[in-house]
Design a protein around this motif. Sequence first.
Motif, PDB file in Angstrom:
ATOM      1  N   ARG A 119      31.383  47.055  47.566  1.00 57.07           N
ATOM      2  CA  ARG A 119      31.068  47.437  46.193  1.00 57.07           C
ATOM      3  C   ARG A 119      31.679  46.463  45.190  1.00 57.07           C
ATOM      4  NH1 ARG A 119      31.644  54.109  46.461  1.00 57.07           N
ATOM      5  NH2 ARG A 119      29.820  54.426  47.814  1.00 57.07           N
ATOM      6  N   TRP A 120      32.881  45.970  45.467  1.00 59.96           N
ATOM      7  CA  TRP A 120      33.480  44.996  44.545  1.00 59.96           C
ATOM      8  C   TRP A 120      32.710  43.685  44.529  1.00 59.96           C
ATOM      9  CZ3 TRP A 120      38.323  47.335  46.813  1.00 59.96           C
ATOM     10  CH2 TRP A 120      38.898  48.231  45.914  1.00 59.96           C
ATOM     11  N   LEU A 121      32.226  43.291  45.677  1.00 61.77           N
ATOM     12  CA  LEU A 121      31.462  42.049  45.735  1.00 61.77           C
ATOM     13  C   LEU A 121      30.180  42.140  44.898  1.00 61.77           C
ATOM     14  CD1 LEU A 121      31.777  41.048  49.511  1.00 61.77           C
ATOM     15  CD2 LEU A 121      33.057  40.140  47.567  1.00 61.77           C
ATOM     16  N   LYS A 122      29.636  43.329  44.804  1.00 59.68           N
ATOM     17  CA  LYS A 122      28.371  43.521  44.082  1.00 59.68           C
ATOM     18  C   LYS A 122      28.558  43.900  42.612  1.00 59.68           C
ATOM     19  CE  LYS A 122      26.018  45.034  48.301  1.00 59.68           C
ATOM     20  NZ  LYS A 122      25.390  46.183  49.005  1.00 59.68           N
ATOM     21  N   ALA A 123      29.787  44.230  42.212  1.00 59.46           N
ATOM     22  CA  ALA A 123      30.021  44.642  40.820  1.00 59.46           C
ATOM     23  C   ALA A 123      29.629  43.512  39.872  1.00 59.46           C
ATOM     24  CB  ALA A 123      31.486  45.011  40.620  1.00 59.46           C
ATOM     25  N   PRO A 124      28.843  43.807  38.835  1.00 56.71           N
ATOM     26  CA  PRO A 124      28.376  42.745  37.928  1.00 56.71           C
ATOM     27  C   PRO A 124      29.462  42.241  36.986  1.00 56.71           C
ATOM     28  CG  PRO A 124      27.669  44.890  37.134  1.00 56.71           C
ATOM     29  CD  PRO A 124      28.325  45.138  38.456  1.00 56.71           C
ATOM     30  N   LEU A 125      29.188  41.099  36.408  1.00 57.94           N
ATOM     31  CA  LEU A 125      30.044  40.545  35.360  1.00 57.94           C
ATOM     32  C   LEU A 125      29.491  40.957  34.003  1.00 57.94           C
ATOM     33  CD1 LEU A 125      30.726  36.837  36.441  1.00 57.94           C
ATOM     34  CD2 LEU A 125      32.453  38.606  36.131  1.00 57.94           C
ATOM     35  N   GLN A 126      30.345  41.399  33.115  1.00 59.77           N
ATOM     36  CA  GLN A 126      29.912  41.664  31.748  1.00 59.77           C
ATOM     37  C   GLN A 126      30.281  40.469  30.886  1.00 59.77           C
ATOM     38  OE1 GLN A 126      30.220  45.621  29.760  1.00 59.77           O
ATOM     39  NE2 GLN A 126      31.449  44.537  28.240  1.00 59.77           N
ATOM     40  N   LEU A 127      29.278  39.785  30.354  1.00 60.01           N
ATOM     41  CA  LEU A 127      29.494  38.574  29.569  1.00 60.01           C
ATOM     42  C   LEU A 127      29.954  38.917  28.159  1.00 60.01           C
ATOM     43  CD1 LEU A 127      26.366  36.570  30.779  1.00 60.01           C
ATOM     44  CD2 LEU A 127      28.663  36.674  31.789  1.00 60.01           C
ATOM     45  N   GLU A 128      30.308  37.894  27.399  1.00 62.57           N
ATOM     46  CA  GLU A 128      30.853  38.103  26.055  1.00 62.57           C
ATOM     47  C   GLU A 128      29.864  38.801  25.120  1.00 62.57           C
ATOM     48  OE1 GLU A 128      34.025  34.864  24.775  1.00 62.57           O
ATOM     49  OE2 GLU A 128      32.223  33.875  25.549  1.00 62.57           O
ATOM     50  N   ASP A 129      28.558  38.601  25.361  1.00 65.74           N
ATOM     51  CA  ASP A 129      27.564  39.242  24.507  1.00 65.74           C
ATOM     52  C   ASP A 129      27.227  40.665  24.955  1.00 65.74           C
ATOM     53  OD1 ASP A 129      26.112  38.845  26.796  1.00 65.74           O
ATOM     54  OD2 ASP A 129      24.621  37.508  25.903  1.00 65.74           O
ATOM     55  N   GLY A 130      27.939  41.147  25.988  1.00 63.58           N
ATOM     56  CA  GLY A 130      27.727  42.511  26.468  1.00 63.58           C
ATOM     57  C   GLY A 130      26.709  42.633  27.579  1.00 63.58           C
ATOM     58  N   SER A 131      25.980  41.572  27.864  1.00 66.99           N
ATOM     59  CA  SER A 131      24.971  41.622  28.926  1.00 66.99           C
ATOM     60  C   SER A 131      25.652  41.591  30.298  1.00 66.99           C
ATOM     61  CB  SER A 131      24.005  40.440  28.797  1.00 66.99           C
ATOM     62  OG  SER A 131      24.695  39.214  28.953  1.00 66.99           O
ATOM     63  N   LEU A 132      24.945  42.119  31.284  1.00 72.19           N
ATOM     64  CA  LEU A 132      25.473  42.179  32.647  1.00 72.19           C
ATOM     65  C   LEU A 132      24.827  41.111  33.516  1.00 72.19           C
ATOM     66  CD1 LEU A 132      25.568  46.028  33.322  1.00 72.19           C
ATOM     67  CD2 LEU A 132      27.437  44.539  32.577  1.00 72.19           C
ATOM     68  N   GLN A 133      25.648  40.445  34.302  1.00 75.12           N
ATOM     69  CA  GLN A 133      25.162  39.408  35.213  1.00 75.12           C
ATOM     70  C   GLN A 133      25.377  39.884  36.641  1.00 75.12           C
ATOM     71  OE1 GLN A 133      27.310  35.454  36.154  1.00 75.12           O
ATOM     72  NE2 GLN A 133      25.767  34.856  34.644  1.00 75.12           N
ATOM     73  N   GLU A 134      24.282  40.095  37.350  1.00 75.51           N
ATOM     74  CA  GLU A 134      24.377  40.554  38.733  1.00 75.51           C
ATOM     75  C   GLU A 134      24.938  39.442  39.619  1.00 75.51           C
ATOM     76  OE1 GLU A 134      23.801  43.668  39.619  1.00 75.51           O
ATOM     77  OE2 GLU A 134      23.330  44.098  37.514  1.00 75.51           O
ATOM     78  N   ARG A 135      25.587  39.833  40.697  1.00 80.62           N
ATOM     79  CA  ARG A 135      26.173  38.842  41.601  1.00 80.62           C
ATOM     80  C   ARG A 135      25.707  39.103  43.027  1.00 80.62           C
ATOM     81  NH1 ARG A 135      31.411  38.831  42.444  1.00 80.62           N
ATOM     82  NH2 ARG A 135      31.820  40.934  41.710  1.00 80.62           N
ATOM     83  N   ASN A 136      25.256  38.042  43.682  1.00 78.14           N
ATOM     84  CA  ASN A 136      24.881  38.156  45.086  1.00 78.14           C
ATOM     85  C   ASN A 136      25.692  37.206  45.966  1.00 78.14           C
ATOM     86  OD1 ASN A 136      23.730  35.674  44.482  1.00 78.14           O
ATOM     87  ND2 ASN A 136      21.662  36.523  44.255  1.00 78.14           N
ATOM     88  N   CYS A 137      26.654  36.531  45.346  1.00 78.35           N
ATOM     89  CA  CYS A 137      27.577  35.687  46.101  1.00 78.35           C
ATOM     90  C   CYS A 137      28.836  35.510  45.257  1.00 78.35           C
ATOM     91  CB  CYS A 137      26.961  34.323  46.440  1.00 78.35           C
ATOM     92  SG  CYS A 137      26.513  33.327  45.010  1.00 78.35           S
ATOM     93  N   GLY A 138      29.885  35.078  45.898  1.00 78.01           N
ATOM     94  CA  GLY A 138      31.124  34.810  45.185  1.00 78.01           C
ATOM     95  C   GLY A 138      31.995  36.033  44.980  1.00 78.01           C
ATOM     96  N   VAL A 139      33.248  35.777  44.566  1.00 76.67           N
ATOM     97  CA  VAL A 139      34.188  36.835  44.196  1.00 76.67           C
ATOM     98  C   VAL A 139      34.767  36.469  42.836  1.00 76.67           C
ATOM     99  CG1 VAL A 139      34.801  37.463  46.562  1.00 76.67           C
ATOM    100  CG2 VAL A 139      36.110  35.686  45.393  1.00 76.67           C
ATOM    101  N   PRO A 140      35.023  37.451  41.988  1.00 73.29           N
ATOM    102  CA  PRO A 140      35.550  37.126  40.651  1.00 73.29           C
ATOM    103  C   PRO A 140      36.999  36.669  40.698  1.00 73.29           C
ATOM    104  CG  PRO A 140      35.450  39.495  40.957  1.00 73.29           C
ATOM    105  CD  PRO A 140      34.801  38.896  42.156  1.00 73.29           C
ATOM    106  N   GLN A 141      37.282  35.516  40.105  1.00 69.10           N
ATOM    107  CA  GLN A 141      38.668  35.090  39.960  1.00 69.10           C
ATOM    108  C   GLN A 141      39.346  36.028  38.974  1.00 69.10           C
ATOM    109  OE1 GLN A 141      37.603  30.603  39.481  1.00 69.10           O
ATOM    110  NE2 GLN A 141      39.741  30.672  40.087  1.00 69.10           N
ATOM    111  N   GLY A 142      40.442  36.604  39.379  1.00 68.38           N
ATOM    112  CA  GLY A 142      41.122  37.570  38.534  1.00 68.38           C
ATOM    113  C   GLY A 142      41.221  38.930  39.193  1.00 68.38           C
ATOM    114  N   GLY A 143      40.426  39.153  40.228  1.00 69.95           N
ATOM    115  CA  GLY A 143      40.495  40.406  40.959  1.00 69.95           C
ATOM    116  C   GLY A 143      41.726  40.452  41.854  1.00 69.95           C
ATOM    117  N   VAL A 144      42.271  41.633  42.067  1.00 69.51           N
ATOM    118  CA  VAL A 144      43.469  41.799  42.899  1.00 69.51           C
ATOM    119  C   VAL A 144      43.189  41.461  44.352  1.00 69.51           C
ATOM    120  CG1 VAL A 144      45.123  43.506  43.783  1.00 69.51           C
ATOM    121  CG2 VAL A 144      44.483  43.522  41.364  1.00 69.51           C
ATOM    122  N   VAL A 145      42.034  41.868  44.841  1.00 68.49           N
ATOM    123  CA  VAL A 145      41.728  41.670  46.252  1.00 68.49           C
ATOM    124  C   VAL A 145      41.043  40.328  46.516  1.00 68.49           C
ATOM    125  CG1 VAL A 145      39.407  42.697  46.339  1.00 68.49           C
ATOM    126  CG2 VAL A 145      40.982  43.020  48.274  1.00 68.49           C
TER     127      VAL A 145
END
Length: 415
Positions: A170-196
Motif C-alpha cells: 500500500r505504501w508503494l502505491k500511495a500517490p504523491l500530492q504535488l504543490e498544486d494539490g493534484s495527485l500523482q499516481e506511482r507504479n514504481c519507486g519509493v518516496p524519499q522521506g518515508g520511514v520504511v
Amino acid sequence: MYKAKPFIISEDLVSKAFKLVKANAGAAGIDGQSIASFEANLEDNLYKLWNRMSSGVYFPPAVKAVPIPKKNGGVRILGIPTVADRIAQMVVKLEFEPNVEPIFLPDSYGYRPNKSALDAVGITRQRCWKYDWVIEFDIKSFFDNLDHELLMKAARKHTESKWVILYIERWLKAPLQLEDGSLQERNCGVPQGGVVSPLLSNLYLHYVFDAWMKINHPSTPWCRYADDGLIHCKTLQEAKQLLADLELRFKECGLELHPQKTRVVYCKDDNRKGKYSNKDFNFLGYNFRTRTVKNKDGKPFMSFAPAVSKEALKSMRAKIRKSNFRNRTELSLEDIANKWNPILRGWIEYYGKYNRSCLYALFRHFNISIKAWIMHKYEKFKGRVTRAGKLLVEIAKRNPTLFAHWKIGMVGAVA
C-alpha cells in the motif's frame, strides 16, 4: 463478543514507533498535523492507528511532495508522509528489519544499525591505498525507478507476516500530492522521506548489486551507501570490464547508471606512475584525491586521501550566511555560541575526521561573520575591521573554549 483482529500487532510496538518518530522530528504531511499536535491527543490517536492496522483497514494517505534543490542543479522530490503514517511505517520497519538486517553484507553502510557514513569513508580510504583504480557509480533517479514487483518478491522472501506485506504494498502505491494539490499516481519507486523507504531500498539493492557482486566478483572489494557506490580494482582493464558488466546488471533490474556521475578513477600517489583523466572522486561529503600528508615521523609524502569536499564547504558556508547572525544585534556572543556549537561540533566530528586542516577556511569564514556581528552590535567598532578582529582575538584568549572550533586549536582563524 468482539470480533478478533485479523492481524496481531502489539500496542506497545505502536507506542515504541511513536517515540522513535518523535525523536526523528520532521515536518507535517498533507494533513498539516505536527508531531506536537498528534501528541496532544496521543492515547486516542495511537489507539485509532493500532485499531486500523490490526483490522487491515489502514490505507496510507497521499505523500506530500516537497521539491529540494540539488547541489548540481535541478530538484529532488522529497516525499513527506503524515505523522500517523510515519508511525505506521515505523511499526512495519520494527517488525521487518530484524528479518532482513542479518542478510545484508558488511560493505552496505547506508541507513543501517551500528553503521555510519564515516565507517564507509574510512574503509574506502584504506582500500584506495591498496587498489590503483576505483569505479565510482551513481544510480540515475534510483528512488523514482525502483521496480515494485521485484521489490515485493524480495520482501516476501524474508517475511511470512501478511500485514507487513500488505502495508508495504500500500505504501508503494500511495500517490504523491504535488504543490498544486493534484495527485500523482506511482507504479514504481519509493518516496524519499518515508520511514520504511531506506530499508526497502537497501533490500532492493542487496539483490541487485551486493549479492550479485558476492557471487560474480567475490574477490573484488566494494562499498555502498544507499544508491552511491564504489568498487576497487587492480587494473584499468578490470575496472572497464566490470563497469560494463555493472551497466548490464542494473539494466536487467530496471535501473540505469548515471552517465555523468559514473566513471573510473585513478588513485594516484607517490608510488603510482602514469596519467589518467579522472584522478579524484567525491563520496559522502569527502573528496578523495592526491594530497600531501605526513607520516608518523612528520615527513611529507603524496597519498591518495580524503578531505572535506568543495561542495560540502560551500553548503556549510551557505548555512552560515543564511543564518545572518552577523546582523542579529539583539544576540549576545554567548547566544551565538549556544546556537552554533552543536552545528560546529557536528562539522568537526564528521568532516574533521580526515585532514581536519581543510576546515580552516570554513572556520575563518565563520569568524569573519562574528567580526561583522561585532561591528554591527557595537557603535565604536562600526566599519573598523581591524579593531573588531583584535577584540575577537582577545575574547578567544580569555575564553578559548567559547566556540567548538576554538577548542581544537583553530583560535588562529579569528584574526
